[in-house]
Enzyme design. Structure first.
Site, mmCIF file in Angstrom:
data_model
loop_
_atom_site.group_PDB
_atom_site.id
_atom_site.type_symbol
_atom_site.label_atom_id
_atom_site.label_comp_id
_atom_site.label_asym_id
_atom_site.label_seq_id
_atom_site.Cartn_x
_atom_site.Cartn_y
_atom_site.Cartn_z
ATOM 1 N N GLY A 141 13.550 0.287 25.764
ATOM 2 C CA GLY A 141 12.413 -0.376 26.318
ATOM 3 C C GLY A 141 12.160 -1.619 27.188
ATOM 4 N N LYS A 157 12.328 9.316 28.599
ATOM 5 C CA LYS A 157 13.648 9.476 28.524
ATOM 6 C C LYS A 157 14.074 10.880 28.431
ATOM 7 C CE LYS A 157 12.320 9.209 23.716
ATOM 8 N NZ LYS A 157 11.357 8.607 23.606
ATOM 9 N N LYS A 184 18.674 8.955 25.031
ATOM 10 C CA LYS A 184 18.711 7.570 25.481
ATOM 11 C C LYS A 184 20.303 7.601 25.970
ATOM 12 C CE LYS A 184 14.902 5.568 23.355
ATOM 13 N NZ LYS A 184 14.321 4.876 22.285
ATOM 14 N N GLY A 234 7.381 -0.456 22.000
ATOM 15 C CA GLY A 234 5.985 -0.959 22.084
ATOM 16 C C GLY A 234 5.432 -0.955 23.200
HETATM 17 N N1 LIG Z 1 5.904 3.939 22.911
HETATM 18 C C1 LIG Z 1 6.854 3.210 23.187
HETATM 19 O O1 LIG Z 1 7.006 2.467 22.383
HETATM 20 C C2 LIG Z 1 7.640 3.739 24.068
HETATM 21 C C3 LIG Z 1 9.071 3.079 24.526
HETATM 22 C C4 LIG Z 1 9.656 3.383 25.480
HETATM 23 C C5 LIG Z 1 9.461 4.505 26.435
HETATM 24 N N2 LIG Z 1 8.230 5.144 25.924
HETATM 25 C C6 LIG Z 1 7.908 6.418 26.722
HETATM 26 O O2 LIG Z 1 6.823 6.178 27.692
HETATM 27 C C7 LIG Z 1 6.079 7.509 27.773
HETATM 28 C C8 LIG Z 1 4.638 7.245 26.953
HETATM 29 O O3 LIG Z 1 4.811 6.918 25.702
HETATM 30 P P1 LIG Z 1 3.562 6.528 25.033
HETATM 31 O O4 LIG Z 1 4.033 5.803 23.594
HETATM 32 O O5 LIG Z 1 2.566 5.699 25.608
HETATM 33 O O6 LIG Z 1 2.727 8.080 24.471
HETATM 34 P P2 LIG Z 1 1.170 8.004 23.940
HETATM 35 O O7 LIG Z 1 0.631 6.934 23.290
HETATM 36 O O8 LIG Z 1 1.317 9.476 23.374
HETATM 37 O O9 LIG Z 1 0.387 8.325 25.377
HETATM 38 C C9 LIG Z 1 0.703 9.432 26.391
HETATM 39 C C10 LIG Z 1 -0.707 9.514 27.195
HETATM 40 O O10 LIG Z 1 -0.524 10.410 27.977
HETATM 41 C C11 LIG Z 1 -1.583 11.532 27.772
HETATM 42 N N3 LIG Z 1 -1.120 12.965 28.038
HETATM 43 C C12 LIG Z 1 0.148 13.389 27.315
HETATM 44 N N4 LIG Z 1 0.165 14.713 27.942
HETATM 45 C C13 LIG Z 1 -0.585 14.791 28.887
HETATM 46 C C14 LIG Z 1 -0.998 16.028 29.823
HETATM 47 N N5 LIG Z 1 -0.371 16.885 29.717
HETATM 48 N N6 LIG Z 1 -1.842 15.891 30.797
HETATM 49 C C15 LIG Z 1 -2.741 14.595 30.863
HETATM 50 N N7 LIG Z 1 -2.256 13.679 30.016
HETATM 51 C C16 LIG Z 1 -1.475 13.743 29.010
HETATM 52 C C17 LIG Z 1 -1.756 11.226 26.353
HETATM 53 O O11 LIG Z 1 -3.432 11.953 26.204
HETATM 54 P P3 LIG Z 1 -3.824 11.937 24.733
HETATM 55 O O12 LIG Z 1 -4.592 10.766 24.386
HETATM 56 O O13 LIG Z 1 -4.852 13.278 24.808
HETATM 57 O O14 LIG Z 1 -2.709 12.451 23.572
HETATM 58 C C18 LIG Z 1 -1.859 9.797 26.180
HETATM 59 O O15 LIG Z 1 -2.946 9.339 26.792
HETATM 60 C C19 LIG Z 1 7.029 8.373 26.865
HETATM 61 O O16 LIG Z 1 7.708 8.952 27.925
HETATM 62 C C20 LIG Z 1 7.730 7.408 26.146
HETATM 63 O O17 LIG Z 1 8.857 8.241 25.685
HETATM 64 C C21 LIG Z 1 7.542 4.865 25.121
#
Ligand SMILES: NC(=O)c1ccc[n+]([C@@H]2O[C@H](COP(=O)([O-])OP(=O)(O)OC[C@H]3O[C@@H](n4cnc5c(N)ncnc54)[C@H](OP(=O)(O)O)[C@@H]3O)[C@@H](O)[C@H]2O)c1
Length: 424
Positions: free
Chosen positions: A126, A97, A197, A294
């Site tokens: 989501g 976002k 958002k 999620g």
């Molecule tokens: N979670 C949700 O419910 C949700 C819902 C809607 C949208 N989103 C969006 O989806 C995206 C991912 O969210 P998420 O919840 O999956 O986040 P997350 O669990 O923090 O996963 C991000 C992954 O990317 C890696 N990463 C971060 N920065 C990096 C970099 N500079 N170079 C290489 N790898 C990197 C992280 O590594 P590390 O393990 O080292 O941290 C982690 O494995 C975000 O944009 C979020 O806003 C998430």
């Protein structure tokens, strides 16, 4: 694409893992590369052994993906990687976002110029397919209003307060323990997550680009269980509502806690659910609801975007995105104001005099019995008045010596899903 669609994924976290699982189960796609920092600690045995694991974006491009999926989050380096993929003519899917809210218009322009696509269904609500519904299903209408519950953490906290009279801190700790809220939940609580958002929805629904920071935000942290008691007496409950209304080539918009009618679709959203209502000049109101966050629900949105690209249905009618000429929060809505005072005679008369001087009319004064006189909450509901006028009056009232807590003012958005805010 007739052969298997080659997908390269950056970010093997909550959503990335769910996406990888889903892609692995399909015959029509092939996960060719996974990028993550310090990638060795991320390796899992359930990923096909032919998949390349890397820390380098150049390596990822060398795998010649048909689609690049960005799920690392944050603006940098995500925006740069998306740009590079689009420049190379590679379609991109993201759930980011922040990137779409800040750089979406220019990235969409780049995608169009390179004859490729950028999809971002997972970035808002989501697993609720609201972006595509607006872009395609409602393309024939002139949309005038979007309003939504866009942050599951806030909704969880507010509905816990509503249902069990849980204090704010307790509801927040519980949301964190259940994994709905981050350790630092300020982005959710203070409205910044919903703000980004909402900027994305404004771009998609109105074709207008707004800087997220220009959208007014108010925190839910000052709402307490007592507000649900008083809201109910007004036939309402409280939700964090992100709303935006198109005014010519400009936007009126805000994010924050608001009263909504008990019989409105927003009041029916419990726990960490999301709901988006879109109002169009011809079609009236359409609502979309479901699981807003999620790994698995968001992965549905991401994988659906990938499949649309693989099947050649990923492109959407090109919408010209223009900069919004004006962004304001100056709606005139009815208002709920809770005062918590060290009680003494004459307080209501003093407040009423200030409101009268600012031409703001009081609709009702409600005071529940049973609170101690040194900390007594009561509420004043105000007829529709411009928000800046109410704030000026409250600034004067706040200087009076009887307050135990600062007054809490919330807009009353009953019916916001059905009519423009301007008509309140
Ligand atoms: N979670 C949700 O419910 C949700 C819902 C809607 C949208 N989103 C969006 O989806 C995206 C991912 O969210 P998420 O919840 O999956 O986040 P997350 O669990 O923090 O996963 C991000 C992954 O990317 C890696 N990463 C971060 N920065 C990096 C970099 N500079 N170079 C290489 N790898 C990197 C992280 O590594 P590390 O393990 O080292 O941290 C982690 O494995 C975000 O944009 C979020 O806003 C998430």
């Amino acid at each position: 694409m007739t052969s298997r669609c080659r997908v390269a994924l950056a970010g093997f976290g909550t959503v990335g893992r769910s996406v990888a699982r889903s892609l692995q189960e399909r015959d029509d796609v092939e996960l060719v590369a996974i990028l993550n920092r310090e990638v060795e600690r991320k390796r899992v045995e359930w990923i096909d052994r032919r998949t390349t694991w890397t820390e380098s974006f150049d390596d990822l491009l060398r795998c010649r993906p048909d689609v690049f999926v960005e799920l690392i989050g944050g603006r940098a380096p995500a925006a740069d990687w998306i740009r590079r993929a689009l420049e190379a003519g590679i379609p991109v899917v993201t759930a980011n976002k922040q990137v779409i809210a800040h750089d979406g218009a220019s990235l969409l322009g780049l995608a169009a110029a390179r004859g490729t696509v950028l999809r971002f269904e997972g970035a808002v609500a989501g697993g609720v397919p609201v972006i595509r519904a607006i872009e395609s299903g409602l393309a024939g209408d002139a949309l005038t209003l979007v309003a939504g519950i866009l942050n599951g953490t806030c909704n969880y906290i507010l509905t816990r307060m509503e249902r069990d009279a849980a204090p704010f801190d307790e509801a927040l700790r519980e949301a964190q323990a259940l994994g709905f809220a981050e350790a630092d939940a300020s982005q959710d609580i203070d409205g910044l997550d919903a703000q980004a958002k909402l900027a994305v929805l404004v771009m998609v629904a109105f074709g207008l680009q707004v800087s997220p920071a220009a959208l007014a935000v108010r925190s839910i942290a000052t709402v307490g269980p007592v507000d649900f008691v008083y809201a109910k007496r007004l036939g309402c409950t409280i939700r964090q509502i992100a709303w935006a209304e198109r005014i010519g080539s400009g936007v009126r918009a805000a994010v924050g806690p608001a009263l909504v009618a008990l019989d409105s679709p927003f009041a029916g959203v419990g726990g960490s659910g999301n709901l988006v209502a879109v109002h169009g000049r011809s079609g009236g109101t359409t609502t979309f609801g479901g699981r807003g966050a999620g790994g698995d629900p968001t992965a549905v949105a991401v994988v659906s975007d990938v499949l649309a690209i693989a099947r050649g249905t990923g492109s959407v009618p090109a919408v010209q995105v223009r900069c919004a000429s004006i962004v304001s929060a100056d709606a005139a809505t009815p208002c709920y104001v809770r005062f918590t005072v060290a009680d003494r005679p004459g307080i209501i008369a003093a407040l009423a005099a200030v409101f009268a001087r600012h031409d703001v009319n009081i609709d009702a004064v409600l005071q529940e019995p049973g609170y101690p006189p040194h900390e007594r909450p009561f509420i004043v509901s105000l007829d529709a008045a411009p928000w800046p006028v109410v704030e000026t009056a409250l600034g004067e009232i706040e200087r009076m010596e009887f307050h135990v807590q600062p007054p809490l003012a919330l807009p009353v958005l009953t019916g916001v899903e059905d009519r423009p805010v301007a008509t309140f």
